[in-house]
Design a protein around this motif. Structure first.
Motif, PDB file in Angstrom:
ATOM      1  N   GLU A 200       0.918  -0.914  -0.126  1.00  0.00           N
ATOM      2  CA  GLU A 200      -0.153   0.010  -0.123  1.00  0.00           C
ATOM      3  C   GLU A 200       1.085   1.723  -0.215  1.00  0.00           C
ATOM      4  O   GLU A 200       1.789   1.665   0.127  1.00  0.00           O
ATOM      5  N   THR A 201       0.206   2.231  -0.553  1.00  0.00           N
ATOM      6  CA  THR A 201       1.176   3.185  -0.626  1.00  0.00           C
ATOM      7  C   THR A 201       0.342   4.771   0.068  1.00  0.00           C
ATOM      8  O   THR A 201      -1.220   4.170  -0.806  1.00  0.00           O
ATOM      9  N   ILE A 202       1.416   5.450   0.582  1.00  0.00           N
ATOM     10  CA  ILE A 202       0.250   6.019   1.704  1.00  0.00           C
ATOM     11  C   ILE A 202       0.927   8.240   1.115  1.00  0.00           C
ATOM     12  O   ILE A 202       2.064   7.958   1.356  1.00  0.00           O
ATOM     13  N   GLU A 203       0.339   8.865   0.864  1.00  0.00           N
ATOM     14  CA  GLU A 203       0.850  10.516   0.917  1.00  0.00           C
ATOM     15  C   GLU A 203       1.006  11.291   1.677  1.00  0.00           C
ATOM     16  O   GLU A 203       0.167  10.866   2.314  1.00  0.00           O
ATOM     17  N   ALA A 204       2.222  11.693   2.455  1.00  0.00           N
ATOM     18  CA  ALA A 204       2.026  12.244   3.686  1.00  0.00           C
ATOM     19  C   ALA A 204       2.891  13.183   3.614  1.00  0.00           C
ATOM     20  O   ALA A 204       4.250  14.020   2.293  1.00  0.00           O
ATOM     21  N   GLY A 205       2.672  14.774   4.350  1.00  0.00           N
ATOM     22  CA  GLY A 205       3.422  15.866   3.929  1.00  0.00           C
ATOM     23  C   GLY A 205       4.321  15.832   5.096  1.00  0.00           C
ATOM     24  O   GLY A 205       4.898  14.764   5.723  1.00  0.00           O
ATOM     25  N   ILE A 206       5.597  16.491   4.715  1.00  0.00           N
ATOM     26  CA  ILE A 206       6.538  16.496   5.597  1.00  0.00           C
ATOM     27  C   ILE A 206       6.953  17.275   5.994  1.00  0.00           C
ATOM     28  O   ILE A 206       6.817  18.806   5.590  1.00  0.00           O
ATOM     29  N   GLU A 207       7.538  17.842   7.236  1.00  0.00           N
ATOM     30  CA  GLU A 207       7.791  18.697   8.519  1.00  0.00           C
ATOM     31  C   GLU A 207       9.690  19.338   8.321  1.00  0.00           C
ATOM     32  O   GLU A 207      10.026  18.402   8.234  1.00  0.00           O
ATOM     33  N   LEU A 208       9.842  20.284   7.189  1.00  0.00           N
ATOM     34  CA  LEU A 208      11.179  20.551   6.922  1.00  0.00           C
ATOM     35  C   LEU A 208      11.301  22.097   7.335  1.00  0.00           C
ATOM     36  O   LEU A 208       9.986  22.810   7.981  1.00  0.00           O
ATOM     37  N   ALA A 209      12.376  22.637   8.065  1.00  0.00           N
ATOM     38  CA  ALA A 209      12.929  23.520   7.984  1.00  0.00           C
ATOM     39  C   ALA A 209      13.228  24.678   6.182  1.00  0.00           C
ATOM     40  O   ALA A 209      13.297  23.868   5.728  1.00  0.00           O
ATOM     41  N   GLY A 210      13.364  26.003   6.594  1.00  0.00           N
ATOM     42  CA  GLY A 210      13.399  26.815   5.211  1.00  0.00           C
ATOM     43  C   GLY A 210      14.629  26.208   4.286  1.00  0.00           C
ATOM     44  O   GLY A 210      14.649  26.205   3.480  1.00  0.00           O
TER      45      GLY A 210
END
Length: 157
Positions: A25-35
């Motif tokens: 199964e594949t899932i799309e997720a956001g990622i928390e990144l610095a500038g």
């Protein structure tokens, strides 16, 4: 009404993951990144080899994902291998945590891409392959390649 077309640009891909694991199964997720990490990721300086994701205290973190430091970032650069939080809904996190603990699956980042102006990660719920499974996949690829080659050669005449 006109439909809005999503811009997607592939930044990095984990080609080894599909060889090492069965992706169920594949899932799309956001990622928390610095500038500065976002700027570096936009330049394609992301490496997913040996990276994995884990669930800890109701949050999902990706580990061992290397985002090279931004050249002009100087003091604002972060550690390239730091753990990064993934942004998922609580129901998705609970579902993934249950499958990982109960069934022995792993969460593997498959690709990092831009969707509009946001950096997204495609996670795969994966089960490890045995050596004979890998050999079987290689044999299938070779057979398919040989069939295509003979068809191409036969169509020339």
């Amino acid at each position: 009404m006109a439909e809005k077309k999503e811009n997607t640009k592939l930044l990095a891909q984990n080609k080894k993951a599909r060889h090492e694991y069965f992706i169920l199964e594949t899932i799309e997720a956001g990622i928390e990144l610095a500038g500065t990490e976002v700027k570096s990721a936009r330049q394609g300086k992301v490496n997913l080899v040996d990276s994995y994701a884990s669930v800890k205290d109701g949050e999902v973190f990706v580990k061992q994902m290397n985002i090279s430091p931004f050249e002009k970032g100087n003091i604002f650069n972060r550690d390239p291998l730091r753990d990064r939080k993934l942004l998922l809904h609580k129901k998705e996190i609970l579902k993934l945590a249950g499958q990982i603990q109960k069934d022995g699956f792993a969460l593997i980042p498959l690709s990092v891409y831009l969707k509009g102006s946001l950096v997204k990660v495609s996670l795969g719920l994966a089960k490890g392959k045995k050596l004979y499974d890998k050999r079987e996949d290689i044999a299938k690829k070779d057979a398919k390649r040989n069939i295509e080659r003979t068809l191409k050669n036969n169509n020339r005449y």
